[in-house]
Enzyme design. Structure first.
Site, PDB file in Angstrom:
ATOM      1  N   HIS A  65       3.875  -0.311  12.009  1.00 30.16           N
ATOM      2  CA  HIS A  65       3.122  -0.206  10.765  1.00 30.16           C
ATOM      3  C   HIS A  65       3.999  -0.599   9.582  1.00 30.16           C
ATOM      4  O   HIS A  65       5.234  -0.555   9.658  1.00 30.16           O
ATOM      5  CB  HIS A  65       2.619   1.224  10.561  1.00 30.16           C
ATOM      6  N   GLU A  67       4.717   0.943   6.837  1.00 28.49           N
ATOM      7  CA  GLU A  67       5.622   1.999   6.397  1.00 28.49           C
ATOM      8  C   GLU A  67       6.859   2.070   7.283  1.00 28.49           C
ATOM      9  O   GLU A  67       7.977   2.247   6.786  1.00 28.49           O
ATOM     10  CB  GLU A  67       4.920   3.368   6.424  1.00 28.49           C
ATOM     11  N   CYS A  95      -1.100   6.884   7.881  1.00 24.91           N
ATOM     12  CA  CYS A  95      -1.664   7.572   9.036  1.00 24.91           C
ATOM     13  C   CYS A  95      -0.772   8.765   9.385  1.00 24.91           C
ATOM     14  O   CYS A  95       0.284   8.970   8.766  1.00 24.91           O
ATOM     15  CB  CYS A  95      -1.763   6.607  10.226  1.00 24.91           C
ATOM     16  N   CYS A  98       2.871   7.708  10.352  1.00 20.77           N
ATOM     17  CA  CYS A  98       3.707   7.291   9.220  1.00 20.77           C
ATOM     18  C   CYS A  98       4.012   8.466   8.296  1.00 20.77           C
ATOM     19  O   CYS A  98       5.116   8.554   7.750  1.00 20.77           O
ATOM     20  CB  CYS A  98       3.050   6.138   8.478  1.00 20.77           C
TER      21      CYS A  98
END
Length: 157
Positions: A65, A67, A95, A98
């Site tokens: 992701h 992040e 999410c 993260c």
């Protein structure tokens, strides 16, 4: 890694919008790469020290992701795993994964653009952040959300 020093006399709203625009640039890179368009930058003392965008398709890795990419880049720049004096700017609410990673980095602040109604961590458990982490949402929310909407509209055509 290029560093950007934000003007010392800028107000916090201007600073948040500036760095969110940099995160949006990362999200556009994801969009162009046919990745879910989420972008992130990590800022420390007015300087971008990490950036990233979703690479889950390209790397065939569900954990890649934006992040996570930005956290890794920031930690490498600083030479340590903790981001105590840093702010994460991310175009979409993180999410659970993260948010959990942000806990372990001890990032001081998270600023997100658009809310993630289905998979955002605040829908599941707002206590996933480190107790000292401040949370700000809604910065350039319309721009961040419309990029995501456009991506999925194009995917369904």
């Amino acid at each position: 890694m290029s560093f950007y020093n934000f003007e010392e006399n800028a107000n916090p709203q201007q600073e948040d919008e500036h760095f969110m625009r940099l995160a949006l640039n990362e999200a556009k890179r994801a969009y162009d790469a046919q990745e879910i368009p989420i972008g992130a930058v990590v800022v420390c003392k007015g300087k971008v020290i990490g950036r990233g965008y979703n690479l889950t398709e390209q790397l065939n890795d569900v954990t890649a992701h934006a992040e996570m990419q930005a956290f890794t880049a920031a930690a490498q720049t600083l030479g340590g795993k903790y981001l105590k004096d840093c702010t994460l700017y991310v175009t979409i609410e993180p999410c659970v994964m993260c948010a959990g990673a942000s806990y372990w980095t001890q990032v001081s602040r998270i600023v997100y653009g658009a809310k993630e109604e289905k998979r955002g961590f605040t829908k599941i458990n707002q206590n996933l952040l480190h107790p000292k982490t401040l949370l700000t949402g809604g910065i350039l929310a319309e721009e961040c959300g419309s990029l995501m909407s456009a991506f999925f509209i194009n995917k369904r055509k």
